[in-house]
Design a protein around this motif. Structure first.
Motif, PDB file in Angstrom:
ATOM      1  N   GLY A 214       0.740   1.326  -4.940  1.00  0.00           N
ATOM      2  CA  GLY A 214       0.435   0.143  -4.139  1.00  0.00           C
ATOM      3  C   GLY A 214      -0.446  -0.799  -4.939  1.00  0.00           C
ATOM      4  O   GLY A 214      -0.757  -0.550  -6.113  1.00  0.00           O
TER       5      GLY A 214
ATOM      6  N   TRP B 175       0.847  -1.193   0.000  1.00  0.00           N
ATOM      7  CA  TRP B 175       0.000   0.000   0.000  1.00  0.00           C
ATOM      8  C   TRP B 175       0.879   1.237   0.000  1.00  0.00           C
ATOM      9  O   TRP B 175       2.061   1.184   0.330  1.00  0.00           O
ATOM     10  CB  TRP B 175      -0.895   0.011   1.237  1.00  0.00           C
ATOM     11  CG  TRP B 175      -0.155  -0.275   2.514  1.00  0.00           C
ATOM     12  CD1 TRP B 175       0.031  -1.505   3.084  1.00  0.00           C
ATOM     13  CD2 TRP B 175       0.558   0.660   3.337  1.00  0.00           C
ATOM     14  NE1 TRP B 175       0.801  -1.386   4.206  1.00  0.00           N
ATOM     15  CE2 TRP B 175       1.131  -0.073   4.405  1.00  0.00           C
ATOM     16  CE3 TRP B 175       0.747   2.043   3.281  1.00  0.00           C
ATOM     17  CZ2 TRP B 175       1.904   0.537   5.402  1.00  0.00           C
ATOM     18  CZ3 TRP B 175       1.514   2.651   4.272  1.00  0.00           C
ATOM     19  CH2 TRP B 175       2.087   1.892   5.324  1.00  0.00           C
ATOM     20  N   ARG B 176       0.306   2.353  -0.388  1.00  0.00           N
ATOM     21  CA  ARG B 176       0.961   3.664  -0.282  1.00  0.00           C
ATOM     22  C   ARG B 176      -0.017   4.602   0.412  1.00  0.00           C
ATOM     23  O   ARG B 176      -1.220   4.428   0.288  1.00  0.00           O
ATOM     24  CB  ARG B 176       1.288   4.239  -1.666  1.00  0.00           C
ATOM     25  CG  ARG B 176       2.139   3.348  -2.545  1.00  0.00           C
ATOM     26  CD  ARG B 176       3.605   3.298  -2.136  1.00  0.00           C
ATOM     27  NE  ARG B 176       4.357   2.465  -3.065  1.00  0.00           N
ATOM     28  CZ  ARG B 176       4.460   1.142  -2.995  1.00  0.00           C
ATOM     29  NH1 ARG B 176       3.863   0.487  -2.007  1.00  0.00           N
ATOM     30  NH2 ARG B 176       5.142   0.464  -3.884  1.00  0.00           N
TER      31      ARG B 176
END
Ligand code: FES
Ligand code: FES
Lengths: 762, 152
Positions: free
Chosen positions: A113, A52-53
């Motif tokens: 992500g 994820w980001r």
């Protein structure tokens, strides 16, 4: 101008190693990383390829007029993700909803992500990162204002699209602050102040309009099939009707005479297993779609069917039945001593259930536009998995990934079909051949004849009841071709993730449980279909529990609650499921209390136990999937063998709610889809060929069969302290058994083969 | 040469007279609001108004539209304010949205032509339009809201 050419599938990667090579299979298929190794265990978004980001610079931009643009990196296919993600970001940002816009990210997981939009994971995995992205952007705006006023940042507060300094009664708008905020460093994740859920403006609220409402109602949306590029040509492909087949001969003279046809291109079939590689065949490229379709009709092709030309659904059903009647299958669960318990039980009940192939049949068939020339490849496509699309394009086009751009359009439905980018690869191959942009369209016949079908299953259940009618032994044999068969040569057993969809993780309060998985070879492409293996498992198990109630002379609701057992938290790995949808069992245990609660909710709502007129009955089913708990109660009327479903109650406990309206709409849609699966929807094969080619024979539900009275109950057992469960898929599995259980109550006839079709006509 | 009016503008076409209006609108005119779902009058994704009657564009050859007025979702209203469009937004009817242009064109013709709509009218007419996402309950509700708004 008109000519015939031939191109081959260049990709000859070893697909045995393809398990996880693109991330996609790993994501859905294997236990969480590290579980079986020494490495630390990762769960949820952490365990997904590219994770994820939460960088606000990636997901949020604000222009000088104050318009906030949220970049949504997950594919919109009707679940409402573009709206829901924007709600999360806007809420934490303290943005005014009317000034929020959405833009769709291209496939680029290093930047965004994980983007595989499947597995009912988008909000489950990105609620927290998107909150942080919004909160970070808000913090940067506050800091910019504090700098401008030369006051401590603690004295300013973003609220409703402005930042305010209360003591001096000054405000600056987001637009005024945008450029100064943009150059500030992104605040540290750990010190970030997230909003108190009590002050959410959008999250959890039911009155948020869809961001695409205006475009949809005015016809200005762009789906994959709608993309237009300058100088574009239009293609359709005649594909081998049997998987593994190839063109034996083609006479394209008449096709080349069709006005508007520009070229005929031969495509070689892929190596098997084909994963997401195109099926090969003969492409017709023309100046418009109609000419391409007419040109294809004029082709005279002889096919060499290959090894699966004998596949027939009736014969295969018999094969699966034979398989589940032996004890040769792989042992997958064994608790207690089923053999002895069965032998000693005063009452034994056996039933076999058949669940047919299905096709996702998204309303927008697969379609893509590709522009491959001068060492670059750009596509516009309705894909659920843009990153794997990009990877496969790069391989197929023999280009570095940076030179491949995957623009994600809206998806006119996905349901798992558009997780497989075979159609995008086809478009790219044809564009490269032509040196100009090509739009490839699948007709409905193409879609139904060449789907990645939902598997076909026979589930055999056997139980022993004690003198009081309580289930003390449970033996489940499941036989169905595996999704693994598109990734590996001829596997015949289900993968752990398939078994973990409602079989190995069944919270049964039964002391002796055994499950076996006899072998079942695949003869067609098997793929994800909304809620996947939960469909056969839930149908069989929830039907069988009702059958046991009948055998025990008990009320089906009471019996179901007894089999679920008392409220308790279960670590799925302790009952035989190491997958748990990729989630941490500590955070996401199976909670039989929640399962009981949804069951009781729908039973009460439908008036369980009330006197029913003849020909009417109530049915009930509960199922845990995608880490959410769902139950369905239906009221059914059967007249002259014809089933009507006047009423459905559905309850879901999916933890915290982001967009309640879209949870409701997913439940509504799941009920409708389930009505079709119960009553009419089926793909059958004969001579290796799908027998249904369009909606005159593939019978998905129409409005006339949709329940008039449908109520969705959102059972929330703990507010925002609860982790989010899935929403897109878990509604579907219990719908079908709730209907067939009601049919039994109405008629005394037990449906063990789906769909009902004309089984009730005498 | 075939001449016809589409959303108030005159067009002429000298290609294959058998080409269904669907592909003419989408590929030749770039009006992609009208969708392809089946090509055989089974799904209603391609619903247009031909001289104000709801019509399957996928089985209507362009030659049949000679001299006719075609309107598509893009031309249903200038501002997107047909009571059906408004109700669709109010109730968040759409899921993927793909079928909805066809649903709206069908519903608009129904609401405009039938004053006292019953549940049975709605079910009967709207059963020509498939929605794989299963938005039928909200379509029913939105049509009732639109009919109410029309009546007022
Ligand atoms: S495309 Fe015309 S009815 Fe389906
Ligand atoms: S909204 Fe998706 S098909 Fe109707």
């Amino acid at each position: 101008m008109m000519q015939t050419t031939r191109i081959v599938n260049v990709s000859r990667r070893s697909l045995v190693l393809g398990m996880g090579a693109g991330g996609l299979v790993l994501a859905v298929g294997l236990p969480p990383r590290g579980r079986s190794q020494e490495a630390p265990v990762e769960f949820g978004a952490d365990a997904m390829p590219n994770g994820w980001r939460d960088d606000p610079n990636v997901f949020v931009s604000i222009d000088e007029d104050g318009i906030v643009t949220v970049t949504v990196h997950r594919a919109e296919m009707g679940q409402g993700v573009r709206t829901s993600i924007a709600m999360v970001v806007a809420d934490e940002l303290e943005a005014d909803w009317d000034r929020v816009r959405v833009t769709q990210a291209p496939g680029d997981e290093l930047r965004y992500g994980n983007q595989d939009t499947d597995g009912s994971r988008s909000l489950r995995h990105f609620f927290d990162p998107m909150r942080r992205a919004g909160a970070s952007a808000r913090t940067m705006l506050e800091l910019a204002a504090a700098n401008a006023w030369d006051v401590p940042v603690a004295e300013v507060r973003a609220e409703g699209h402005v930042v305010r300094h209360a003591s001096s009664d000054r405000t600056m708008s987001f637009g005024e602050l945008a450029s100064a905020a943009a150059v500030l460093p992104v605040p540290d994740r750990d010190g970030l102040r997230l909003k108190d859920p009590a002050s959410f403006r959008y999250i959890g609220k039911s009155d948020i309009g869809l961001v695409d409402n205006d475009d949809i109602t005015r016809g200005t949306t762009t789906y994959g099939i709608d993309v237009r590029r300058d100088g574009m040509l239009y293609a359709v492909i005649a594909r081998p009707p049997v998987i593994g087949g190839r063109v034996a001969s083609v006479d394209d003279r008449a096709a080349l005479q069709v006005a508007g046809v520009e070229r005929i291109v031969r495509l070689d079939p892929p190596a098997i297993p084909a994963e997401f590689q195109p099926l090969g065949g003969v492409a017709v490229i023309a100046r418009n779609t109609w000419a391409a379709i007419k040109g294809r009709e004029a082709l005279v092709i002889e096919w060499d069917d290959g090894p699966h030309g004998g596949y027939s659904s009736e014969d295969y059903k018999a094969e699966l039945e034979a398989a589940v009647r032996t004890s040769d299958g792989k042992l997958i669960l064994n608790r207690g001593d089923v053999e002895t318990a069965l032998a000693e039980a005063p009452t034994r009940v056996v039933a076999e259930y058949y669940i047919p192939h299905l096709a996702q049949a998204p309303m927008e068939p697969p379609a893509a536009v590709a522009d491959v020339r001068d060492g670059s490849c750009e596509v516009w496509a309705c894909v659920q998995a843009p990153q794997v699309t990009r990877l496969r394009l790069a391989e197929q086009m023999e280009l570095p990934e940076e030179d491949v751009t995957v623009n994600v359009t809206l998806l006119g439905g996905g349901f798992g079909r558009k997780s497989k980018p075979d159609f995008v690869l086809e478009a790219a191959m044809l564009s490269r051949e032509m040196g100009i942009p090509v739009k490839l369209t699948w007709t409905r016949e193409d879609d139904l004849h060449h789907s990645y079908y939902h598997t076909v299953s026979v589930e055999r259940l056997e139980a022993g009841l004690d003198d009081a009618g309580k289930a003390v032994a449970w033996l489940h044999r499941t036989a169905a071709p595996t999704i693994g068969s598109i990734f590996a040569p001829d596997p015949k057993e289900k993968l752990p993730f398939e078994l973990g969809m409602g079989l190995t993780n069944m919270p049964l309060d039964i002391p002796n449980v055994r499950a076996e998985n006899p072998q079942a070879p695949a003869h067609v492409r098997i793929g994800w279909y909304r809620s996947v293996s939960n469909i056969p498992h839930a149908f069989a198990i929830q039907s069988f529990i009702a059958e046991l109630a009948e055998a025990a002379g008990r009320d089906p609701r009471d019996y179901l609650l007894e089999v679920i057992g008392p409220a308790r938290l279960i670590d799925p790995s302790e009952i035989g499921d190491v997958w748990n949808y990729g989630e941490n069992p500590d955070r996401y245990p199976i909670d039989t209390g929640r399962l009981r609660k949804v069951t009781e909710t729908v039973a009460e709502a439908i008036g369980w136990g009330r006197e029913m007129p003849s020909g009417r009955g109530l049915g009930l089913a509960a199922h845990y999937s995608f880490v959410s708990h769902v139950a369905v109660a239906t009221e059914v009327e059967v007249v002259d063998g014809q089933v009507r479903i006047p009423r459905v109650e559905i309850a879901i406990d999916c933890g915290a709610h982001v967009n309640p309206d879209r949870i409701r709409s997913q439940m509504e849609g799941a009920v409708i889809m389930g009505v079709g699966q119960a009553l009419t929807t089926e793909i059958t094969f004969h001579d290796g060929r799908a027998q249904q080619g369009n909606f005159d024979s593939y019978l998905i539900p129409r409005m006339e069969i949709a329940p008039r009275d449908m109520n969705v109950h959102l059972v929330n057992s703990g507010g925002y302290d609860m982790p989010l469960g899935g929403v897109g898929e878990p509604g579907l599995p219990p719908v079908v058994p709730a209907i067939t259980n009601a049919i039994f109550a109405a008629t005394g006839q037990r449906i063990r083969r789906l769909p009902v079709a004309d089984q009730l006509r005498s | 040469m075939i001449t016809l009016t589409v959303n108030g503008r005159e067009h002429s076409f000298d290609g294959d007279p058998e080409m269904p209006l669907l592909w003419y609108l989408r590929d030749e005119l770039g009006l992609t609001g009208t969708k392809f779902g089946c090509g055989m009058a089974q799904c209603g994704a391609c619903m247009i108004h031909l001289d104000s009657y709801a019509t399957f564009a996928c089985i209507t050859p362009i030659s049949m539209a000679e001299g006719s007025e075609v309107s598509t979702i893009e031309g249903l209203t200038e501002n997107g304010d047909h009571p059906v469009q408004v109700a669709w937004r109010d109730l968040n009817v759409s899921q993927c949205g793909y079928c909805q242009a066809g649903q709206i064109m069908q519903a608009a013709a129904l609401v405009d032509s039938t004053p006292d709509l019953t549940d049975e009218d709605i079910d009967m007419v709207m059963s020509a339009n498939l929605c794989r996402c299963g938005t039928y309950p909200r379509i029913r509700a939105a049509i009732k809201q639109a009919a109410q708004a029309r009546a007022e």
